[in-house]
Scaffold this active site. Structure first.
Site: not given
Length: 1022
Positions: A36, A63, A155
């Protein structure tokens, strides 16, 4: 409130199936890389150091901003010689290529193809990495590799657990090298990461793994050509090492699962030969423990397969409560029995807590709520400790509904903890399912995704244990890939989709053949059971030896029941099948004239154990006419010699008899004499004395035979009585056998109850130790706090107090439990009990300054006493000693009054300014001189007073610099405004003054110029 969920969110693999996947030989490794914030730099470092010929496909999931296009694939294409392309829906993956997720999409891998789904706009948390990792684990199994790089949130954590459970390999970027540490930190905290490295070292390790047989060859094939016997011996040695360390015998687990775990550990240590890995295990005890934990790894979560818990609420829980509604006192006693549930293989406790929460939710809407008792067991002590604490990372509860999270979870540092009421329902203990006794009298057993690891022999052993442990009408819940197999006589299917079974009544008795997991006790020697005797070739051979040693006439071999076992020669002249039901009994088949002699001879041979010889008569049969009737010519009778020879085929075997028939070889004269005597005896004419004598002798012989026949019949009657007695003995023996089985069942129940008590005792011991430790900590805490604290029960009886409170309230240790009203305290407060009851009733805290009899001041604070389950159970009194503060405050007040009196007596106008040059206070002379009111002066800026006569830029500058520079102003001249000719020119003096609060202020004095000589404007440092 239902939280929005992403569509078709991939679930963790339900089990680690041992069946090879389709096309497994063609499967190549796929590396899923998630990142991310800070991911671009980590991606670049990873791809720069990764060779282009690893044979792996690289899938990058980041992301990305859903509202803007992405140039990530173009940027990364400059860092690696491998082709880099943005993913399109349905794209087939190939080795040595890099694939990049597009923005605003969720990605999965299905059948070697990448599938895209639009991301739900209302999704609260982006779980794109978890979703892809879980699909990667399902599609690639042990060929899945997961890498978590820099990024925020958590995540990828659950996805790494799924990959490791499927036999894959997991990586996380080291926190020191990550720009944003949250994602790597959460992944590492799970303990499921194999390698924690910087991106460049991750690339090097991936390159090394790409050449290892575990990654390059299918799991079902050996990594290298090895001798099957040698490999089997090596695996047996590894199992022995595991058993010696963990007391768990894995030899009857599914070999494919175990072999996959062993090969995975070999890959992590770059070992290619299994015998070399065995040697490494012997040299490294820590690796044995690591392998043990590797085998026990499992994927679990709260409310996994939510439909299964809905089925429990719909089918199982109502059935368990249906017969528990109390009607009579007897029913009330039965209804007071708890609902007993056993979660076998509970892992870290999520399954047990989910069942407890689901059951509590169901009982909320029921009029009757029975007690609940949940036993949760697992073979891993490490997992049990986690389950007992009930503390889970935020990623573990990410999919728990918001209302459940608020009701059954408590936020703690680092995550969430199961609330105490739920934890108290569950008893956790270590148990080896295949060697420890089961629990009994259970209403529900949940054993999901455990049997898939067991071989068929273990499954057939465990399922009857479950059947034994359940009450009539109890239920069994298995995993989605598990069934009861061919034991359908034990369980009937209730829910086919979620594998819920109900117990069936069965005469099957549980055989608790439990292996000793500790290895301390010696196994009992096997009980030798004598086989049922039956004729064999040895018996026939022994009979042949007896006959050949003497002579070889015709005959038969019979047992002690006179059943014919063998015919020897042509016996048709002596034996004939009798009409009616078929029988091979010797006496039934023998001619009537031979039956008496045979019976007598066999009886004597059996009693004496010696050969017996007798002579009988046999009627000669005319084949053309059958047996002669009374109106026909009398049949001929021939003498026959009968010999009965007893023998035993073995020393300890049963006795058998060889019955031989041999015709008489007398000459013709003797035969003629015999025939003539028979004719005379039957003649109708008078006989001479000799003939009469002969007839008489024949009559006596017939009478003797009749008498012997009666004796035989009496003997047969006696035999029947003995047979009846024997039947009664057999019946008694059966009753004793039944009693023995009942005792055995009772023994098994006692053993199961003992296991249950042992489990509860372990849990109580742990809780008692925790309670003792907490009590010690609490006692030391109260003893070290020099603050009077008094704890009261709901009825205002004394619960606990600190040593300093004992002096203030005149308490001694024996006062615990006494009402507060019986105590004469030293506080000058008359309504103390009333105030305490008000706090307990209203739940509002109360505070008041009070004095003791010696005049010492305290700040009395009364608060409600709250239990861990948020129940009010009394009050807590805390007295803070404020005597010094109170006296200092009084002294300050007196000093302030003294100063204010002096200020008010000064004849010059005085003003006190704060740091912002606002008026804090002015004396009466100021208000009188300038004709202003306190309301219009205090709180206003000095430069806004009056009609602006103080608004001098030079004065403003001097005042603003006074506090920072700690300077003074002396005789600063301020001319009056033009519109106020009656005012004189003013001289201002100012200096810094200290205050009790520590905030410096400015004291400003004002004098008319005519009142005192003025040397002019002057400013000097202090």
């Amino acid at each position: 409130m239902v939280r929005p969920q992403p569509p078709a969110r991939p679930q963790p693999p339900d089990d680690r199936t041992d069946q090879p996947m389709a096309g497994e030989a063609d499967r190549f490794p796929v590396v899923g890389v998630g990142a991310s914030a800070g991911g671009l730099e980590a991606f670049t470092q990873l791809l720069t150091h990764l060779p282009a010929d690893t044979g792996m496909a690289i899938v990058l999931v980041q992301h990305l901003d859903p509202t803007q296009g992405s140039l990530l694939s173009e940027i990364l294409a400059r860092t690696t010689p491998m082709p880099v392309q943005a993913i399109a829906d349905g794209m087939a993956i190939a080795p040595n290529q890099v694939y990049v997720i597009p923005p605003n999409h969720l990605l999965t891998l299905e059948g070697g193809r990448l599938r895209l789904q639009p991301r739900v706009a209302s999704q609260r948390i982006n779980k794109a990495i978890d979703g892809f990792f879980e699909s990667l684990a399902r599609d690639r199994g042990d060929k899945a590799i997961g890498v978590v790089l820099s990024g925020g949130d958590s995540d990828g954590t659950l996805g790494l657990e799924a990959i490791k459970a499927a036999g894959g390999i997991t990586f996380a970027q080291s926190e020191a090298s990550a720009q944003v540490r949250s994602m790597p930190h959460m992944a590492i905290a799970t303990g499921q990461v194999d390698f924690v490295l910087p991106p460049e070292e991750i690339a090097t390790t991936l390159a090394n793994l790409s050449r290892h047989p575990y990654v390059t060859s299918p799991v079902e094939e050996p990594p290298a050509p090895v001798d099957t016997v040698s490999e089997a011996e090596t695996l047996a040695a590894i199992y022995a090492l595991l058993k010696a360390t963990s007391r768990v015998d894995f030899s009857q687990y599914k070999p494919t699962t175990l072999r996959r775990r062993i090969l995975r550990r070999m890959a992590l240590h770059r070992i290619e030969e299994i015998d070399r890995y065995q040697q490494y295990l012997q040299e490294t005890p820590a690796e044995v423990q690591a392998l043990y934990q590797e085998i026990l790894i499992s994927v679990t979560s709260f409310f996994r397969d939510a439909g299964a818990f809905d089925s429990l609420k719909r089918e199982v829980f109502p059935a368990l409560l249906r017969d528990r509604q109390p009607v009579t006192p007897a029913d009330q006693r039965a209804a007071d029995l708890p609902l007993r549930i056993w979660v076998a293989g509970c892992s870290t406790g999520e399954e047990a807590y989910s069942i407890a929460i689901g059951l509590l939710e169901f009982l909320t809407h029921q009029p009757y709520q029975p007690p609940i008792q949940i036993f949760a067991t697992d073979v891993s002590e490490q997992a049990i400790e986690i389950a007992r604490l009930g503390i889970y990372l935020p990623t573990k509860v990410a999919d728990v509904a918001a209302d459940r999270l608020q009701r059954f979870f408590v936020p703690v540092e680092g995550g969430y903890q199961i609330s105490k009421p739920v934890r108290e329902l569950c008893v956790f203990a270590r148990q080896n399912l295949i060697s420890d006794p089961p629990f009994s009298r259970l209403d529900l057993i949940s054993c999901r995704n455990v049997l898939i690891y067991f071989g068929s022999a273990l499954q057939k052993k465990v399922l009857p244990m479950f059947h034994y442990g359940l009450k009539p009408g109890g239920f069994l819940m298995l995993g989605s890939s598990e069934t009861v197999g061919d034991l359908t006589e034990l369980f009937t299917l209730v829910d086919r989709q979620y594998k819920i079974y109900a117990k069936q009544s069965s005469a099957l008795r549980l055989n608790l053949d439990l292996g000793d997991s500790s290895g301390d006790r010696q196994p009992l020697p096997p009980v030798a059971i004598a086989p049922e005797p039956r004729p064999t070739l040895d018996l026939y051979s022994a009979a042949d030896q007896v006959v050949l040693g003497r002579y070889s006439p015709v005959g038969v071999v019979v047992n002690d029941q006179l059943d014919i076992l063998q015919f020897r020669g042509q016996t048709g002249a002596y034996l004939e099948p009798a009409p009616g039901r078929a029988s091979l009994n010797l006496l039934t088949m023998a001619q009537d004239s031979l039956r008496l002699d045979l019976r007598t001879a066999l009886y004597q041979a059996k009693q004496l154990g010696q050969p017996v010889h007798r002579t009988g008569w046999v009627q000669e049969r005319d084949r053309s006419r059958g047996w002669q009737g009374p109106d026909q010519e009398a049949p001929r009778r021939r003498p026959v010699h009968i010999q009965v020879l007893p023998f035993r085929p073995s020393d300890e075997g049963d006795i058998y008899f060889l019955v031989l028939f041999e015709e008489d070889d007398r000459d013709s004269a003797e035969a003629l004499t015999s025939d003539l005597a028979l004719t005379i005896a039957t003649a109708p004419v008078p006989l001479d004395p000799d003939q009469q004598n002969l007839y008489r002798l024949q009559q006596e012989l017939e009478a003797t035979k009749s008498h012997l026949q009666s004796i035989i019949e009496a003997q047969e009657s006696t035999n029947q009585d003995l047979r009846a007695a024997n039947e009664e003995i057999l019946s008694s023996n059966e009753e004793l056998q039944s009693t023995n089985e009942e005792l055995q069942t009772a023994k098994e129940e006692i053993q199961a109850t003992n296991e249950e008590l042992s489990t509860i005792n372990d849990e109580l011991y742990r809780r008692n130790a925790d309670t003792t430790r907490i009590s010690n900590d609490f006692q030391n805490l109260l003893g070290s706090i020099n603050i009077p604290i008094l704890m009261l029960e709901g009825d205002l009886s004394i619960r606990r107090f600190t040593p300093t409170a004992a002096t203030l309230f005149n308490l001694i240790p024996s006062d615990i439990g006494r009402p507060l009203s019986d105590i004469n305290h030293r506080l000058t407060i008359t309504d103390l009990e009333t105030q305490i009851l008000t706090v307990i009733t209203t739940l509002n805290q109360y505070s008041q300054e009070v004095q003791d009899h010696q005049g010492r001041w305290y700040d009395l604070r009364i608060r409600p006493y709250r239990t861990l389950d948020d129940r009010i159970d009394g009050a807590v009194l805390v007295l803070v000693d404020i005597d010094l503060l109170k006296r200092s405050s009084e002294e300050l007040r007196q000093a302030r009054d003294y100063a204010e009196a002096i200020v008010d007596m000064v004849r010059d106008p005085l003003i006190v300014l704060d740091a912002d040059l606002r008026v804090v206070r002015a004396n009466g002379q100021f208000y009188s001189t300038f004709q202003v009111l306190p309301q219009a002066t205090e709180g206003c800026l000095l430069f806004e007073l009056g009609n602006g006569q103080w608004s001098s830029p030079q004065l403003r500058s001097l005042l603003q610099d006074l506090l920072p520079r700690d300077s003074q102003i002396e005789n600063f001249r301020v001319a009056p405004p033009v519109d106020s000719p009656d005012l004189k020119t003013m001289q201002i003096n100012a200096r810094q003054i200290a205050t009790a609060t520590g905030q410096p202020m400015i004291l400003l004095t004002i004098q008319a110029e005519g009142d005192r000589p003025s040397p002019g404007q002057e400013r000097r440092p202090p």
